[in-house]
Design an enzyme around this catalytic site. Structure first.
Site, short mmCIF file in Angstrom:
data_model
loop_
_atom_site.label_atom_id
_atom_site.label_comp_id
_atom_site.label_asym_id
_atom_site.label_seq_id
_atom_site.Cartn_x
_atom_site.Cartn_y
_atom_site.Cartn_z
N GLY A 1 0.80 -1.22 0.00
CA GLY A 1 0.00 0.00 0.00
C GLY A 1 0.83 1.26 0.00
O GLY A 1 1.18 1.79 1.07
N PRO B 1 -5.16 8.56 -2.43
CA PRO B 1 -5.84 9.53 -3.32
C PRO B 1 -4.98 10.75 -3.65
O PRO B 1 -5.01 11.24 -4.77
CB PRO B 1 -7.09 9.91 -2.52
CG PRO B 1 -7.37 8.69 -1.67
CD PRO B 1 -6.02 8.13 -1.32
N ASN B 2 -4.18 11.23 -2.69
CA ASN B 2 -3.35 12.41 -2.97
C ASN B 2 -1.86 12.09 -3.07
O ASN B 2 -1.01 12.98 -2.99
CB ASN B 2 -3.56 13.47 -1.88
CG ASN B 2 -4.95 14.05 -1.96
OD1 ASN B 2 -5.48 14.30 -3.05
ND2 ASN B 2 -5.59 14.21 -0.81
N ALA B 3 -1.53 10.82 -3.19
CA ALA B 3 -0.12 10.42 -3.30
C ALA B 3 -0.01 9.29 -4.31
O ALA B 3 -0.14 8.11 -3.97
CB ALA B 3 0.41 9.98 -1.93
N ILE C 1 -5.18 -0.77 -4.95
CA ILE C 1 -4.23 -1.73 -4.38
C ILE C 1 -4.54 -3.15 -4.87
O ILE C 1 -5.68 -3.64 -4.71
CB ILE C 1 -4.25 -1.68 -2.83
CG1 ILE C 1 -4.01 -0.25 -2.33
CG2 ILE C 1 -3.23 -2.66 -2.25
CD1 ILE C 1 -2.69 0.38 -2.74
N THR C 2 -3.53 -3.81 -5.43
CA THR C 2 -3.69 -5.17 -5.93
C THR C 2 -3.69 -6.16 -4.75
O THR C 2 -2.91 -6.00 -3.82
CB THR C 2 -2.52 -5.50 -6.90
OG1 THR C 2 -2.44 -4.46 -7.86
CG2 THR C 2 -2.74 -6.83 -7.60
N GLU D 1 3.27 0.94 -10.97
CA GLU D 1 4.67 0.85 -10.48
C GLU D 1 5.59 1.83 -11.19
O GLU D 1 6.71 1.49 -11.58
CB GLU D 1 5.19 -0.58 -10.58
CG GLU D 1 4.37 -1.49 -9.68
CD GLU D 1 4.99 -2.84 -9.44
OE1 GLU D 1 6.21 -2.92 -9.31
OE2 GLU D 1 4.22 -3.82 -9.39
C1 LIG Z 1 -4.87 -1.88 -11.56
C2 LIG Z 1 -3.94 -1.10 -10.70
C3 LIG Z 1 -3.24 -1.74 -9.70
C4 LIG Z 1 -2.40 -1.03 -8.85
N1 LIG Z 1 -1.77 -1.66 -7.81
C5 LIG Z 1 -1.12 -0.93 -6.87
C6 LIG Z 1 -0.62 -1.55 -5.68
O1 LIG Z 1 -0.72 -2.77 -5.50
N2 LIG Z 1 -0.04 -0.78 -4.74
C7 LIG Z 1 0.11 0.58 -4.89
O2 LIG Z 1 0.62 1.23 -3.99
N3 LIG Z 1 -0.34 1.20 -6.02
C8 LIG Z 1 -0.96 0.48 -7.01
N4 LIG Z 1 -1.45 1.09 -8.14
C9 LIG Z 1 -1.28 2.53 -8.30
C10 LIG Z 1 -0.21 2.93 -9.32
O3 LIG Z 1 1.06 2.54 -8.89
C11 LIG Z 1 -0.36 4.43 -9.57
O4 LIG Z 1 -1.53 4.57 -10.33
C12 LIG Z 1 0.83 5.04 -10.26
O5 LIG Z 1 1.93 5.08 -9.40
C13 LIG Z 1 0.56 6.47 -10.77
O6 LIG Z 1 -0.06 7.24 -9.81
P1 LIG Z 1 -1.42 8.03 -10.17
O7 LIG Z 1 -2.31 7.10 -10.86
O8 LIG Z 1 -1.91 8.70 -8.95
O9 LIG Z 1 -0.99 9.12 -11.24
P2 LIG Z 1 -0.39 10.63 -10.99
O10 LIG Z 1 0.77 10.52 -10.11
O11 LIG Z 1 -1.55 11.46 -10.56
O12 LIG Z 1 0.03 11.00 -12.43
C14 LIG Z 1 -0.89 11.48 -13.43
C15 LIG Z 1 -0.08 11.82 -14.68
O13 LIG Z 1 0.88 12.84 -14.36
C16 LIG Z 1 2.19 12.41 -14.69
N5 LIG Z 1 3.15 12.95 -13.71
C17 LIG Z 1 3.05 12.94 -12.35
N6 LIG Z 1 4.15 13.47 -11.80
C18 LIG Z 1 4.96 13.82 -12.82
C19 LIG Z 1 6.25 14.42 -12.91
N7 LIG Z 1 6.97 14.74 -11.81
N8 LIG Z 1 6.80 14.62 -14.12
C20 LIG Z 1 6.11 14.29 -15.25
N9 LIG Z 1 4.87 13.72 -15.24
C21 LIG Z 1 4.32 13.49 -14.04
C22 LIG Z 1 2.13 10.90 -14.63
O14 LIG Z 1 3.17 10.32 -15.39
C23 LIG Z 1 0.74 10.63 -15.20
O15 LIG Z 1 0.78 10.66 -16.59
C24 LIG Z 1 -2.24 0.38 -9.04
C25 LIG Z 1 -2.91 1.01 -10.09
C26 LIG Z 1 -3.77 0.30 -10.90
C27 LIG Z 1 -4.51 1.02 -11.98
#
Ligand SMILES: Cc1cc2nc3c(=O)[nH]c(=O)nc-3n(C[C@H](O)[C@H](O)[C@H](O)COP(=O)(O)OP(=O)(O)OC[C@H]3O[C@@H](n4cnc5c(N)ncnc54)[C@H](O)[C@@H]3O)c2cc1C
Length: 384
Positions: free
Chosen positions: A125, A129-131, A158-159, A367
């Site tokens: 985990g 929502p904000n990280a 979270i998977t 990831e």
């Molecule tokens: C099916 C699924 C399974 C998942 N499983 C897990 C899990 O088991 N555990 C877990 O912790 N998370 C999990 N995740 C979450 C996943 O790791 C995040 O979605 C991912 O890290 C991106 O975060 P975000 O979706 O909030 O996108 P954001 O961080 O909001 O990014 C949105 C867009 O902005 C871009 N962006 C953000 N910051 C920058 C920057 N500094 N420079 C340039 N571009 C930027 C990103 O590349 C993206 O295109 C899962 C997600 C999904 C969909």
């Protein structure tokens, strides 16, 4: 199978997982996807085969296989179904690995048996929502009170967190505020049956519809002080190092998906007749197939090299990031080209290529998004 980078043991495992994927997963994959169903039955079978403890040393109940074996297994699952590959990859790389790598002997003896022979899945985990990409912005807190951590907050996407087989999670939490706007981040192990721990399954997903993705709510959840993983304040280091290993398995999912899509496209292009010829004999299609095969070959070499480095205990973070970035992106190109070769038939639900096309999309986001991966690689090249 002609794969010079694999030894006899790897090849044996590859054949065994392929047989399982073909016989047990393929007949169910479309239906599970259609109904967004996580399969307890398939997961049990994968536990029985040892796929959910493959890379863990035998002394802790694992199969004691090397990284390349694990990656080959994930690749073979993804060649047929991304959802089953995701269940296995998340449990091994994100569930078991941090406990094995950073746990005390007591923690390993307490938690690992349930995740191996106990057939419980463990989640990771980080995202809130904000990280998301900015994982240092964690808002979930843990305060030490009378020898117990009291945890409040939530995690999202979270998977393996919400199915009946989920046993708990490793969460990143804020344990202090050292000043200057910084947060002290730590990592804590939380079992599912703890009061205040609740989950919600996310049902309407575009991809990995047969894998378990959920939200986690932690409301005054109390766990023993000994559930801290690693040192207080080491949270980001532990979680980010865990993602280095996790990226190998996302790359394996990209490689397997690309391989599966390529094989389907080859078969269809050979049997679909237009203008009196199989469509693969039109040069534009044969070049498309040649490009797909070349990209897959390159992706496989890059990924296997990163696994080799890890198995030699050499630094592998840069290569893992490159393999994840490259493989996830070429799997999109390959899935897209494969679908194009099918024409209208590729857009129909009865055709698995449509599922591959959707399942691919997460690989460029989970990831570490492709944007963040480029940032990681640039930093590893010394660019600030
Ligand atoms: C099916 C699924 C399974 C998942 N499983 C897990 C899990 O088991 N555990 C877990 O912790 N998370 C999990 N995740 C979450 C996943 O790791 C995040 O979605 C991912 O890290 C991106 O975060 P975000 O979706 O909030 O996108 P954001 O961080 O909001 O990014 C949105 C867009 O902005 C871009 N962006 C953000 N910051 C920058 C920057 N500094 N420079 C340039 N571009 C930027 C990103 O590349 C993206 O295109 C899962 C997600 C999904 C969909």
């Amino acid at each position: 199978m002609n794969e010079p980078l694999l030894n006899e043991k790897h090849l044996q495992l590859k054949a065994q997982v392929r047989e399982f994927a073909e016989n047990e997963i393929r007949p169910l994959a479309a239906e599970l996807d259609e109904h967004s169903m996580f399969s307890t039955e398939l997961t049990r079978k994968m536990f029985e085969m040892g796929l959910l403890r493959i890379n863990l040393p035998e002394e802790y109940g694992g199969m004691g296989m090397d990284t390349l074996s694990y990656i080959v297994a994930v690749e073979e699952l993804a060649r047929v179904d991304g959802s089953q590959a995701a269940t296995v990859a998340a449990h091994n790389s994100l569930g078991i690995a941090p406990i094995y790598n950073y746990g005390t002997e007591e923690q390993k003896r307490k938690f690992l048996p349930m995740l191996t022979t106990g057939q419980k899945l463990w989640a990771f985990g980080l995202t809130e929502p904000n990280a998301g990409s900015d994982s240092n912005n964690t808002e979930t807190t843990a305060e030490l009170e009378n020898g117990q951590w009291v945890i409040n907050g939530q995690k999202i996407y979270i998977t393996n967190v919400s199915s009946p087989m989920s046993g708990g999670i490793t969460v990143q939490v804020v344990t202090g505020n050292p000043g200057g706007g910084r947060k002290e981040l730590s990592v804590i192990l939380v079992e599912r049956d703890t009061p205040g721990y609740s989950v919600e399954t996310i049902m309407s997903k575009m991809m990995w519809r047969a894998a378990d993705t959920g939200k986690l709510f932690l409301d005054h959840v109390k766990v023993p002080q000994e559930n801290l993983l690693g040192e207080k304040g080491q949270g980001a280091k532990i979680m980010l190092a865990t993602l280095d290993g996790g990226r190998l398995s996302i790359a394996a999912m990209g490689l397997g998906l690309a391989q599966g899509a390529f094989e389907m496209a080859m078969e269809y292009a050979s049997k679909r007749i237009q203008f009196g010829k199989p469509i693969r004999s039109f040069q534009i299609n044969s070049f498309k197939l040649a490009d797909m095969a070349t990209k897959i070959e390159l992706a496989r070499n890059l990924l296997y090299k990163a696994c080799w480095l890890k198995d030699q205990n050499l630094p592998f973070g840069k290569e893992a990031a490159m393999a994840k970035l490259y493989t996830s992106e070429i799997s999109g190109e390959v899935a897209n080209d494969a679908l194009q070769i099918y024409g209208a038939h590729g857009l129909m639900k009865e055709n698995p290529i449509e599922r591959f096309y959707r399942d691919q999309r997460i690989l460029e986001i989970g990831e570490g998004t492709s944007e963040i991966l480029r940032l990681v690689i640039a930093r590893k090249l010394g660019i600030r």
